[in-house]
Design a protein around this motif. Structure first.
Motif, PDB file in Angstrom:
ATOM      1  N   LEU A 378       0.765  -0.951   0.013  1.00  0.00           N
ATOM      2  CA  LEU A 378       0.089   0.105  -0.170  1.00  0.00           C
ATOM      3  C   LEU A 378       0.758   1.200  -0.057  1.00  0.00           C
ATOM      4  CD1 LEU A 378      -2.681  -0.981   2.696  1.00  0.00           C
ATOM      5  CD2 LEU A 378      -3.046  -0.767   0.019  1.00  0.00           C
ATOM      6  N   GLY A 379       2.182   1.126   0.414  1.00  0.00           N
ATOM      7  CA  GLY A 379       2.998   2.241   0.607  1.00  0.00           C
ATOM      8  C   GLY A 379       4.355   2.081   1.185  1.00  0.00           C
ATOM      9  N   GLU A 380       5.453   2.738   0.527  1.00  0.00           N
ATOM     10  CA  GLU A 380       6.569   2.633   1.108  1.00  0.00           C
ATOM     11  C   GLU A 380       6.838   4.362   1.611  1.00  0.00           C
ATOM     12  OE1 GLU A 380       9.380   1.008  -1.514  1.00  0.00           O
ATOM     13  OE2 GLU A 380       8.372  -0.846  -1.531  1.00  0.00           O
ATOM     14  N   SER A 381       7.803   4.308   2.705  1.00  0.00           N
ATOM     15  CA  SER A 381       8.269   5.600   3.050  1.00  0.00           C
ATOM     16  C   SER A 381       9.288   5.992   2.283  1.00  0.00           C
ATOM     17  CB  SER A 381       8.366   5.677   4.567  1.00  0.00           C
ATOM     18  OG  SER A 381       9.614   4.883   4.761  1.00  0.00           O
ATOM     19  N   ALA A 382       9.870   7.290   2.241  1.00  0.00           N
ATOM     20  CA  ALA A 382      11.051   7.586   1.582  1.00  0.00           C
ATOM     21  C   ALA A 382      12.184   6.894   2.163  1.00  0.00           C
ATOM     22  CB  ALA A 382      11.548   9.086   1.892  1.00  0.00           C
ATOM     23  N   GLY A 383      13.173   6.212   1.515  1.00  0.00           N
ATOM     24  CA  GLY A 383      14.286   5.512   2.209  1.00  0.00           C
ATOM     25  C   GLY A 383      14.166   4.063   2.386  1.00  0.00           C
ATOM     26  N   ALA A 384      12.833   3.622   2.315  1.00  0.00           N
ATOM     27  CA  ALA A 384      12.606   2.037   2.454  1.00  0.00           C
ATOM     28  C   ALA A 384      13.370   1.271   1.440  1.00  0.00           C
ATOM     29  CB  ALA A 384      10.852   2.046   2.492  1.00  0.00           C
ATOM     30  N   ALA A 385      13.021   1.473   0.226  1.00  0.00           N
ATOM     31  CA  ALA A 385      13.682   0.713  -0.647  1.00  0.00           C
ATOM     32  C   ALA A 385      15.292   0.661  -0.653  1.00  0.00           C
ATOM     33  CB  ALA A 385      13.576   1.185  -2.168  1.00  0.00           C
ATOM     34  N   GLU A 386      15.909   1.665  -0.014  1.00  0.00           N
ATOM     35  CA  GLU A 386      17.491   1.874  -0.111  1.00  0.00           C
ATOM     36  C   GLU A 386      17.693   1.047   1.218  1.00  0.00           C
ATOM     37  OE1 GLU A 386      20.843   4.971   1.564  1.00  0.00           O
ATOM     38  OE2 GLU A 386      18.939   5.719   1.005  1.00  0.00           O
ATOM     39  N   LEU A 387      16.857   0.778   2.272  1.00  0.00           N
ATOM     40  CA  LEU A 387      17.253   0.351   3.458  1.00  0.00           C
ATOM     41  C   LEU A 387      17.051  -1.315   3.119  1.00  0.00           C
ATOM     42  CD1 LEU A 387      15.816   1.960   6.872  1.00  0.00           C
ATOM     43  CD2 LEU A 387      18.056   1.483   6.042  1.00  0.00           C
ATOM     44  N   LEU A 388      15.993  -1.588   2.410  1.00  0.00           N
ATOM     45  CA  LEU A 388      15.794  -3.122   2.046  1.00  0.00           C
ATOM     46  C   LEU A 388      16.750  -3.613   1.249  1.00  0.00           C
ATOM     47  CD1 LEU A 388      13.693  -5.334   2.148  1.00  0.00           C
ATOM     48  CD2 LEU A 388      12.740  -4.367   0.009  1.00  0.00           C
ATOM     49  N   ALA A 389      17.515  -2.773   0.245  1.00  0.00           N
ATOM     50  CA  ALA A 389      18.636  -3.126  -0.457  1.00  0.00           C
ATOM     51  C   ALA A 389      19.768  -3.304   0.564  1.00  0.00           C
ATOM     52  CB  ALA A 389      18.867  -2.144  -1.503  1.00  0.00           C
ATOM     53  N   ARG A 390      19.878  -2.485   1.384  1.00  0.00           N
ATOM     54  CA  ARG A 390      21.274  -2.553   2.165  1.00  0.00           C
ATOM     55  C   ARG A 390      21.024  -3.796   3.331  1.00  0.00           C
ATOM     56  NH1 ARG A 390      22.025   2.806   5.578  1.00  0.00           N
ATOM     57  NH2 ARG A 390      23.925   1.373   6.373  1.00  0.00           N
ATOM     58  N   LEU A 391      19.713  -4.045   3.781  1.00  0.00           N
ATOM     59  CA  LEU A 391      19.503  -5.272   4.387  1.00  0.00           C
ATOM     60  C   LEU A 391      19.721  -6.680   3.639  1.00  0.00           C
ATOM     61  CD1 LEU A 391      16.068  -4.123   6.084  1.00  0.00           C
ATOM     62  CD2 LEU A 391      18.082  -5.094   7.362  1.00  0.00           C
TER      63      LEU A 391
END
Length: 396
Positions: A378-391
């Motif tokens: 339903l939605g992602e905050s700013a920076g969520a995709a970057e954190l997921l990639a780093r994780l």
């Protein structure tokens, strides 16, 4: 409501009774110990087995009115004298000078350092990952239960003038089966349950145990070298992460309703960032500043969705439909039909992030992913995709 006693209290009581029977040769059908909380525990002793070299007995775990899966389990202690040939890991060995013969010490003879060796047998887990109460390789008998066991056994030794080194082995016949219902497999504790307890008693419906479990998981992830932590309130969130992003469930931490406390503990552990993934039904409460999402703490889900929907342009009829919904999934369906879901979720995410960042107070970076069981993301905050990639890259 009636409180119960921890597995640590049961282990200490069983060890005390077994030590008494080994040293005196007398049967002991009940025993009393003092818990760290200061409450006396009068335990019944069962399953007594005696030989010339060892005595074992059990205390049946009573969790009181707390829904504890270990209630009814047999916490068994076997006590035997050590003949000098047993080698044990130093963290499990407790030494203390015998106080039997002060005159020998005055004559310059060395005092005997009595050893109380504590280990786990069948049904007690073994630690395989760092960051837990016990080091890798040790039985999962936490330090407070170890201290309780040692204290009670030494009390018997003092009363009976026993100076021999003793081995105390704790086992739980049902432990391997029960462990599948605990966090132990996720924590890298294999083969059984943990012997736990800091106060010695089990408080009914206490949230303390859940908070301590969250703290342990965070401690372990940090000890393993992770600088970012993935957090979700429940299994659905963890499954969504696995299914949608291919993220390993074992690297995540389940925070239950304690979102605010989890942020605090992540800060205390020195994490750089935290990614929160949750269902709209839980995280919508965060949009109202509610950091403990249990229904007893507050439930304004439809009101919060409605307020954001109105800001997104919803008319009165749509607002009334949302307010009459029983579940957030129904509310999302109403928004979809009205063509307002995307805009409403953007506004909800802004509010969620406002309160998450307020709690984090600039001490940790926080991002969020919001989903629905029926509609997916339903939605992602700013920076969520970057954190997921780093994780995904961290500790591969």
């Amino acid at each position: 409501m009636r409180y119960g006693f921890t597995t640590g209290s049961c282990a200490a009581a069983a060890a005390k009774a077994a030590a008494y029977m080994l040293i005196t040769g007398k049967i002991k059908n009940e025993i009393e110990i003092e818990t760290p909380k200061g409450i006396r525990y009068h335990a019944e002793i069962t399953d007594i087995r005696r030989s010339e070299t060892a005595v074992s007995c059990a205390v049946i775990k009573d969790g009181g009115d707390d829904p504890d899966i270990t209630t009814g389990a047999h916490i068994v202690a076997e006590v035997s004298r050590i003949d000098g040939g047993i080698q044990q890991k130093e963290p499990s060995v407790h030494r203390q000078k015998s106080t039997m013969d002060g005159s020998m010490q005055q004559k310059g003879q060395s005092a005997h350092l009595q050893r109380i060796v504590i280990d786990g047998g069948y049904g007690v887990g073994r630690v395989t990952k760092p960051g837990l109460d016990q080091p890798v390789g040790n039985a999962a008998i936490n330090h407070v239960p170890r201290e309780m066991i040692e204290k009670e056994v030494r009390e018997v030794c003092a009363l009976t003038d026993e100076t021999a080194d003793l081995l105390v082995e704790i086992s739980v016949p049902e432990g391997e089966t029960l462990a599948a219902q605990t966090f132990n497999p996720r924590l890298g504790i294999t083969g059984g349950i943990s012997i736990l307890g800091t106060s010695g008693i089990v408080e009914p419906m206490s949230s303390r145990a859940l908070l301590e479990t969250i703290r342990v998981e965070l401690n372990q992830k940090r000890a393993m070298g992770y600088s970012i932590v993935a957090v979700s309130p429940g299994n659905y969130g963890l499954d969504y992460m696995k299914r949608t992003y291919g993220y390993d469930l074992d690297k995540s931490v389940k925070c239950s309703n304690f979102i605010g406390d989890t942020i605090d503990m992540a800060v205390e552990n020195g994490f750089e960032a935290m990614l929160l993934t949750g269902h709209i039904g839980k995280l919508i409460k965060v949009a109202g500043g509610i950091m403990n999402t249990h229904s007893q703490e507050g439930d304004c889900r439809m009101e919060l969705i409605t307020s954001s929907a109105l800001s997104a342009g919803a008319d009165a009829d749509t607002a009334r439909q949302i307010l009459s919904c029983v579940t957030t999934e129904e509310a999302v369906n109403v928004l979809k039909k009205a063509g307002l879901c995307e805009k409403t979720m953007e506004l909800i995410m802004q509010k969620i992030m406002f309160y998450l960042n307020k709690r984090a107070a600039g001490k940790i970076a926080v991002a969020c992913i919001l989903y629905s069981n029926e509609h997916g993301g339903l939605g992602e905050s700013a920076g969520a995709a970057e954190l997921l990639a780093r994780l995904k890259e961290e500790k591969r």
